[in-house]
Design a protein around this motif. Sequence first.
Motif, short mmCIF file in Angstrom:
data_model
loop_
_atom_site.label_atom_id
_atom_site.label_comp_id
_atom_site.label_asym_id
_atom_site.label_seq_id
_atom_site.Cartn_x
_atom_site.Cartn_y
_atom_site.Cartn_z
N TYR A 166 63.07 40.77 31.93
CA TYR A 166 62.56 40.19 30.68
C TYR A 166 63.26 38.88 30.41
O TYR A 166 64.35 38.62 30.91
CB TYR A 166 62.82 41.16 29.51
CG TYR A 166 62.23 42.53 29.70
CD1 TYR A 166 60.91 42.79 29.31
CD2 TYR A 166 62.97 43.55 30.26
CE1 TYR A 166 60.37 44.06 29.47
CE2 TYR A 166 62.45 44.81 30.43
CZ TYR A 166 61.14 45.06 30.03
OH TYR A 166 60.61 46.31 30.20
N ARG A 167 62.59 38.07 29.54
CA ARG A 167 63.17 36.79 29.15
C ARG A 167 62.91 36.53 27.69
O ARG A 167 61.86 36.90 27.17
CB ARG A 167 62.52 35.67 29.96
CG ARG A 167 63.52 34.92 30.79
CD ARG A 167 62.90 33.73 31.47
NE ARG A 167 63.68 33.44 32.67
CZ ARG A 167 63.39 32.44 33.50
NH1 ARG A 167 62.33 31.70 33.27
NH2 ARG A 167 64.16 32.23 34.54
N GLU A 168 63.85 35.84 27.05
CA GLU A 168 63.67 35.58 25.63
C GLU A 168 62.50 34.65 25.40
O GLU A 168 61.59 34.92 24.64
CB GLU A 168 64.94 35.00 25.02
CG GLU A 168 65.35 35.77 23.78
CD GLU A 168 66.69 35.32 23.26
OE1 GLU A 168 67.00 34.13 23.42
OE2 GLU A 168 67.43 36.15 22.74
N ILE A 169 62.50 33.53 26.09
CA ILE A 169 61.35 32.62 25.92
C ILE A 169 60.11 33.37 26.41
O ILE A 169 60.17 34.09 27.40
CB ILE A 169 61.53 31.31 26.74
CG1 ILE A 169 61.97 31.66 28.18
CG2 ILE A 169 62.51 30.39 26.08
CD1 ILE A 169 61.41 30.73 29.20
N THR A 170 59.02 33.19 25.68
CA THR A 170 57.88 34.08 25.96
C THR A 170 57.09 33.66 27.18
O THR A 170 56.58 34.49 27.92
CB THR A 170 56.91 34.08 24.76
OG1 THR A 170 56.62 32.72 24.43
CG2 THR A 170 57.54 34.79 23.57
N GLU A 195 55.20 39.99 26.08
CA GLU A 195 55.32 38.55 26.39
C GLU A 195 56.69 38.22 26.96
O GLU A 195 56.90 37.18 27.55
CB GLU A 195 55.04 37.70 25.14
CG GLU A 195 56.06 37.93 24.02
CD GLU A 195 55.60 39.02 23.06
OE1 GLU A 195 54.87 39.92 23.53
OE2 GLU A 195 55.95 38.96 21.88
N ASN A 196 57.63 39.14 26.81
CA ASN A 196 58.94 38.89 27.41
C ASN A 196 58.98 39.24 28.89
O ASN A 196 59.88 38.83 29.61
CB ASN A 196 60.02 39.74 26.70
CG ASN A 196 60.17 39.31 25.26
OD1 ASN A 196 59.68 39.96 24.37
ND2 ASN A 196 60.80 38.16 25.08
N LEU A 197 57.99 39.98 29.29
CA LEU A 197 58.03 40.54 30.65
C LEU A 197 57.94 39.45 31.71
O LEU A 197 57.04 38.60 31.69
CB LEU A 197 56.86 41.52 30.83
CG LEU A 197 56.92 42.35 32.09
CD1 LEU A 197 58.17 43.21 32.11
CD2 LEU A 197 55.68 43.22 32.21
N VAL A 198 58.91 39.41 32.58
CA VAL A 198 58.88 38.45 33.70
C VAL A 198 58.44 39.15 34.98
O VAL A 198 57.62 38.64 35.73
CB VAL A 198 60.28 37.83 33.91
CG1 VAL A 198 60.23 36.84 35.06
CG2 VAL A 198 60.75 37.16 32.65
N TYR A 199 58.99 40.34 35.21
CA TYR A 199 58.59 41.08 36.41
C TYR A 199 58.60 42.57 36.16
O TYR A 199 59.52 43.10 35.55
CB TYR A 199 59.52 40.77 37.60
CG TYR A 199 59.04 41.50 38.83
CD1 TYR A 199 58.02 40.96 39.62
CD2 TYR A 199 59.53 42.75 39.16
CE1 TYR A 199 57.53 41.65 40.71
CE2 TYR A 199 59.03 43.45 40.25
CZ TYR A 199 58.04 42.89 41.02
OH TYR A 199 57.53 43.58 42.09
N MET A 231 62.00 43.56 20.94
CA MET A 231 62.65 42.54 21.78
C MET A 231 62.14 42.61 23.22
O MET A 231 62.15 41.65 23.96
CB MET A 231 64.17 42.76 21.78
CG MET A 231 64.91 41.74 22.62
SD MET A 231 66.65 41.77 22.16
CE MET A 231 67.35 40.71 23.41
N ALA A 274 56.00 33.52 30.40
CA ALA A 274 56.49 34.21 31.60
C ALA A 274 56.29 33.35 32.84
O ALA A 274 55.19 32.87 33.11
CB ALA A 274 55.75 35.54 31.77
#
Lengths: 80, 80, 182, 182, 256, 256, 370, 370
Positions: free
Chosen positions: A69-73, E5-9, E1, A75
């Motif tokens: 996950y990442r704080e900035i939306t 939309e926070n999901l990268v992988y 949190m 992706a």
Amino acid sequence: MPAKGWIEVSDTYCKGCELCISACPQGVMELDMSRLTPRGYHPAHTFKDGCTGCAICALVCPDAAITVYREITKAVPATA
Amino acid sequence: MPAKGWIEVSDTYCKGCELCISACPQGVMELDMSRLTPRGYHPAHTFKDGCTGCAICALVCPDAAITVYREITKAVPATA
Amino acid sequence: MQKEILIAGFGGQGVLFAGQVLAYAAMDTGKIVTWIPSYGPEMRGGTANCTVVIADEEIGSPLVKNPPLVIALNLPSFDKYEELLAPGGTLIVNQSMVDRGAKRDDIRAVFVPCNEIAEEIGDRKLMNMVAVGALLTALPELSLKDVEKALEAHLPERHKHLLPKNYEALKRGFEAAQKVPA
Amino acid sequence: MQKEILIAGFGGQGVLFAGQVLAYAAMDTGKIVTWIPSYGPEMRGGTANCTVVIADEEIGSPLVKNPPLVIALNLPSFDKYEELLAPGGTLIVNQSMVDRGAKRDDIRAVFVPCNEIAEEIGDRKLMNMVAVGALLTALPELSLKDVEKALEAHLPERHKHLLPKNYEALKRGFEAAQKVPA
Amino acid sequence: MTAPENLVYDRPEAFTETPTHYCPGCTHGVAHRLIAEVLEEMDLIPKTIGVAPVGCSVFAYNYFDTDFVEAPHGRAPAMATGIKRVLPDRIVFTYQGDGDLASIGMGEIVHAAARGENITVIFINNANYGMTGGQMAPTTLPGMKTTSSPNGRDVETQGYPIRMAEMLSTLDGVGYCVRRSLHDPKNIRLAKKAIRTAFETQARGLGFSMVELLSTCPTNWGMKPVEALKFVEEKMVPFFPLGDYKVAAGVAQVKV
Amino acid sequence: MTAPENLVYDRPEAFTETPTHYCPGCTHGVAHRLIAEVLEEMDLIPKTIGVAPVGCSVFAYNYFDTDFVEAPHGRAPAMATGIKRVLPDRIVFTYQGDGDLASIGMGEIVHAAARGENITVIFINNANYGMTGGQMAPTTLPGMKTTSSPNGRDVETQGYPIRMAEMLSTLDGVGYCVRRSLHDPKNIRLAKKAIRTAFETQARGLGFSMVELLSTCPTNWGMKPVEALKFVEEKMVPFFPLGDYKVAAGVAQVKV
Amino acid sequence: MPKEMWKGNEAIAEAAVRAGLEAYFGYPITPQTEILEYLSKRMPELGRAFVQAESELGAINMVYGAACTGVRVMSSSSSPGVSLMMEGLSYIAGTEVPAVLVNVMRGGPGLGNIAPAQSDYNQAVHGGGHGDYPRIVLAPSSVQEAIDLMVLSFDLAEKYRMICMVILDGSVGQIMEPAEMPEMKPIVRKDFEWATNGAVGRERRILSSIYIDPPAEEVTNFRLAKRWQEVQADEVRYKEYYLDDAEFVVVGFGTAGRVALSAVRAARAEGIKVGLLRPVTVSPYPYQVIDQLAGRVSAFLVTEMNMGQMLEDVRLAVRGRVPVEFYGRTGGVVPFPDEILNEIRRVAAGRLSAEADPRVSWLTRMASVK
Amino acid sequence: MPKEMWKGNEAIAEAAVRAGLEAYFGYPITPQTEILEYLSKRMPELGRAFVQAESELGAINMVYGAACTGVRVMSSSSSPGVSLMMEGLSYIAGTEVPAVLVNVMRGGPGLGNIAPAQSDYNQAVHGGGHGDYPRIVLAPSSVQEAIDLMVLSFDLAEKYRMICMVILDGSVGQIMEPAEMPEMKPIVRKDFEWATNGAVGRERRILSSIYIDPPAEEVTNFRLAKRWQEVQADEVRYKEYYLDDAEFVVVGFGTAGRVALSAVRAARAEGIKVGLLRPVTVSPYPYQVIDQLAGRVSAFLVTEMNMGQMLEDVRLAVRGRVPVEFYGRTGGVVPFPDEILNEIRRVAAGRLSAEADPRVSWLTRMASVK
Ligand SMILES: Cc1ncc(C[n+]2csc(CCOP(=O)(O)OP(=O)(O)O)c2C)c(N)n1
Ligand SMILES: Cc1ncc(C[n+]2csc(CCOP(=O)(O)OP(=O)(O)O)c2C)c(N)n1
Ligand code: SF4
Ligand code: SF4
Ligand code: SF4
Ligand code: SF4
């Protein structure tokens, strides 16, 4: 300043192979020697801050055990 | 003047395939339509003078049916 | 005479070697013996077990459904083989890796903290020898000396320097088992 | 009723087709029939033969050791099948390719110069049909007409123009055979 | 949190829940993951039929959420041919090890390639027979110790390693044939691109496609997983050069 | 007048008396003759063990005056390996057609080559299955009619021809691998040189050697023998270019 | 020689070496891989030929080639791999050259599993490759027997110019037992009058399985059959246990036979007069001894690790004179002595199955087991 | 439909097409090549799949793949080629997918020759691939029967999810007879609940022959056995000739059976009360009818084009109640009716062989023939 991210390592899948640990550019990962997964492995985890959510750990993980996950939306497609 | 040669075509082996005939540079060969070999083929033969003993017929013969001779004694390695 | 011994535990706990030591000891003391492993799927990991049969005439089946003698080096093996142990049989349990007592009362369960003892000796790998030592209390056909001789005779050269510790492990296990009230 | 016909000659003499013509004629006239070739080694050349069995009930063996009816289109076939022909049987011999008479006297050997006749007709390939025509004199179950019909019905389109000559070959063969004293 | 939309992988959809049976750190798992990601991205999951080999990946069918069959050792390309010929609109891929593909299955792979069968082959080159305990494979490096080359592969008596990608690229039926490696993030990304291209090749009917992947076998190599990656980089890559060995004209157009 | 000194060419010693069963004009016979001449010139007759294939040359053992075995279809290289490994001082050669070597025998030939088996392979490429009556072979030209490609080989469904010499040359174990043709005197001479070189390669222990020979099948091509030679020259040579595909350093030294 | 502890597979490999094995060609497959691995080290040490073939197909044809030269040669594999050798076996048989093949059988059909099984009995003994051909098949049940039969296999193969197969289930391959190895035989190359090893100073030789002329092929089949009659007369081997006073007889080979021995002993302890016959050669099969037994005992109980294959051979020998019962475990399951003991008790109690085919009632009994 | 003249091999090919064959994978081999050649033209015409595989190994595994999708698929070959398919057959059986395989048998063992033979009976019916698995085997003796059985083979394979083999000797493949073709069946793709044809709108499916856990493999073997019992109950087929008042019975399949018919007729003409039983399904085998016959006839004469293979099945059914005699020709030799007639006369005269194994006296008789 770098993006802030975090990961979840699945106890079901992680086999403690350490590939993610050696691949993590921030060096924030290690095996959690304090516990065993149900399948008997010491799982990986982040032991300090600094994860940028670059998802390189997930990219190298043979067991698709890591969710990133990442704080900035927005992706960033990590693995394409 | 060209060397003089002659050939013997074996009735046991010749199958009348005509490869030698079409290969003969002197055009002195043809099938002998007047006779059949024991195995039922019209064998090849030289029907006129002019054989130089170049052994090209023997070189192309699939049945090693041709023996080639030459008047001059020094044998030229025909097929090497 | 025929005695069947089943040894079970995780791969890596030295289950197969423990069985082989008993087999060698039996062979060297002129007995007839078979050793057979459970060989798993064409892949890695999991639990392992082996069966040793010691007899004085041609051995039929190398496997038995209800062995009279069992060494269980971990919990899953304890669970599985406590049920299968023959009535009146002896079950050597590696106390270090089980968190419960015996359920059956028609068997003799001998709890030995093999890991701890091995670590005291200074080589955690030797926990299997501790268990073997314990088993010998229930296997009069083989003496501690027999097993020591077998180790000496068949341990690969490069491991010979470990002999003393192996002997100690056997002895400590034997003693620990003796202490347990029958 | 069951009649067995064996036809033999060089590959290329139309042996197999001759047999098929008879088989078709038998089929079209409502009879039961089998046609089976000799299929040689996985290579070229040599002699060929086929056996046709015509019957009015289910046919057992498609092959017989001593056929009552034989067509021999060349000398080797004549030599071989004169011996095998059933006593009292009829042997149609292609006179054009044999240089001897019959040895046996318990058979009927009918010598027909098939090649010459065919060449007179203007197609040396038809020598097989000449022989078939001759055979019909000994095969009352099939008439010239039956065979002509079969040719008409089963000759591939592109060969249909050859029908008249085929008919003639059959007829000439039939007549030639009739002339031979029984 | 942890909003979407926070999901990268995240673990690919094309995977089932089942954890793999592979040894810790074995890059068979990485190869699986890349295939799963590609099938998902190309939206091929329901259209796809996989063919598992005999080898450590014999149970591959447990992990992909697609129809799957399991082939006799080395015959996956033949089975895939049978399936693709009757279901041309399906996506058919084989997943094969180097013993399976390059040893016992040599005849089937060469002819599937020569026929230009419109299938995709993922070829795992780990320089040994994993499942049976680490015997020599056609891809075992010269001098490399295995349980059937105990003194190291002696090329004089045990022959030379076979470079499959190079060899198959000589065949006209091949649309796409490349070699990639799984030993680091950069190469893993390139491997995924190649796998994507291979499936695109099939989807577009451009002929036979194969991706050879240099992979690890920590268990039988007797190395830690991380060391095994080094071995691939330092020993295998030099012998099995990475690169594109054949990219047919039509395939070159494909942008992934 | 026909004294020995007059003799220019005579039937090779290495031949038996038996006339071959080959069709008139079939260049299998020429290939046989060249091998016989080479064995004789190299004085190898007693040392040689031949391996016959399944194909029109199945009876090859009748014609050469050497020990001979007959292999299952396609397996000649495996049999030759078995023989050579126990009799390394013998000369072992296989004689194989294109169905035998390039279709069913693909696995065996590739691995014999990869192992660098010290054997010699004479490969007869006649673009079809002769013995069984002219079916399509892996070497059948695109569009060529055969009894199993009645409308002409359609590369889309029946695949592309395989160029064996090119393919095998990618293998490290190969010492000598060339393609020659038997369609005219000049090429027959070159073919013989190549066969000689191949046997020299084996005699010197320089690894696997193969000579691919473009050959005719007048019978199944439905041509007169002389026309068949033209077909080879005009149709086959352009698709199967003649040349040296691999000549290992050691072999390059060999002067024949 | 003193007894040493040997693992079945390695004992087989070493025994073959001692018997003069000059060449091994094989391909890895569990549970026989140790044979290949052992020889990959041992053969080169001795300067003998070892090749890990590209496949079982390659392996059997390398064996075929080497066999034609007259040396002692073998391959080994397990069920699926052996199935790939069927064409080659038929060629070897048709060419009448000696060759040894070991099949360490596993659970099937198909890929199945790697656990011990005996379900390739029919393939080895009856079916297998195309055409009629005799083959000798030996079935060891212990490490010592495996060693002895390996040595024997080469002698028999050579003597009769025949394939000699050694079939064992995975557990005989994996078991360790004290056993005695034979002395190392020095390699002596016999120049057999048929071997194609180079026509140096002799007429050339040809080895092939072609007889394009049917009568010639028929003569060959008759020749093989005649030779087989000799084998049947001289080479039948089996082991008897408690047969003298037995009222009925258990028949089992390999591990099934061994497990049955434990059951028979237990039954004897219960006073049941039962004996055991353990065929050692399953081809030639000990028909005669069973034929004789059928004259005096009241029933047979056949036990196998398959669905009932050797069963048919017992039934052929018994010819309906007394009931033949069956008990099998399959798919890699090894029976425990208790199971067979129960069957012995059932037969002793005279509860015999009615059907002509004993498998039918067996399957019903198994259903109730589940 | 009216009768047309058909050659056996081509009739088989066309019958398969009419029965809904969607894919053919094969490799040339005499005497079955006409099947492949015919389909190389016919299948593409109809837009169906035809592939000349690289080998029989490739062919059977292409069949395996296509079979997994649930379409009607077949291959055909002859003896050596079929031997190469044994591993594949075992996998197909273990995966429980339907497939049809035709074996036009030739003289063996090894390369042998291309003449008609029946010596792959044991391979097809008993041995074959590794592991236990049932398979249906049909044995036509005429072109019409070949056509009818081809159509049946697909239905049976599908119904029982089993391999269905059609075995015929070369002469049934080469013979021409008037025969009636069935109507062309339209292709309807049944979506079998097991077929792996793409998981569109359904749960994904897996097809494999692995059961790594032995008990699971055992259950599979039992499941197959149960299914086989249904087949045995419902699918046995045979043809009877003159059995009602027969004093003894000739048994033969395929061409041997049809040659025997001529001999039986000739014997009847001589007043010998002999009948003929011609098994049409050789697996399942008509044990029951033979069992019953054994109750009332005085002897059996088994005739085959091999060394005596089906013979064992007859002996199993007869169980020693009456003598079972044997007469065979092999290696590609086809018997003439006279030879079998002589045997019938011998049996009628009560000159029966003493030995338990009728092959022994047969071989002696054959020796005197030579
Ligand atoms: C016909 C056959 N031969 C051999 C085997 C045994 N076997 C199973 S997996 C395997 C090799 C696997 O190695 P590889 O293909 O390289 O895959 P990996 O396990 O290394 O991923 C072998 C030889 C088999 N199952 N079937
Ligand atoms: C296992 C097996 N499959 C098929 C055959 C049938 N067969 C005999 S020869 C041959 C092909 C021969 O063609 P090729 O190798 O090109 O040699 P050619 O006859 O053209 O010289 C085939 C398929 C066989 N004998 N064995
Ligand atoms: S790479 Fe995956 S499996 Fe390995 S330690 Fe990291 S999370 Fe666990
Ligand atoms: S080439 Fe040879 S076989 Fe052909 S015609 Fe000339 S001599 Fe005869
Ligand atoms: S054995 Fe090797 S290839 Fe197989 S799973 Fe383990 S690490 Fe991977
Ligand atoms: S069929 Fe063709 S290849 Fe065979 S011998 Fe005849 S011409 Fe030569």
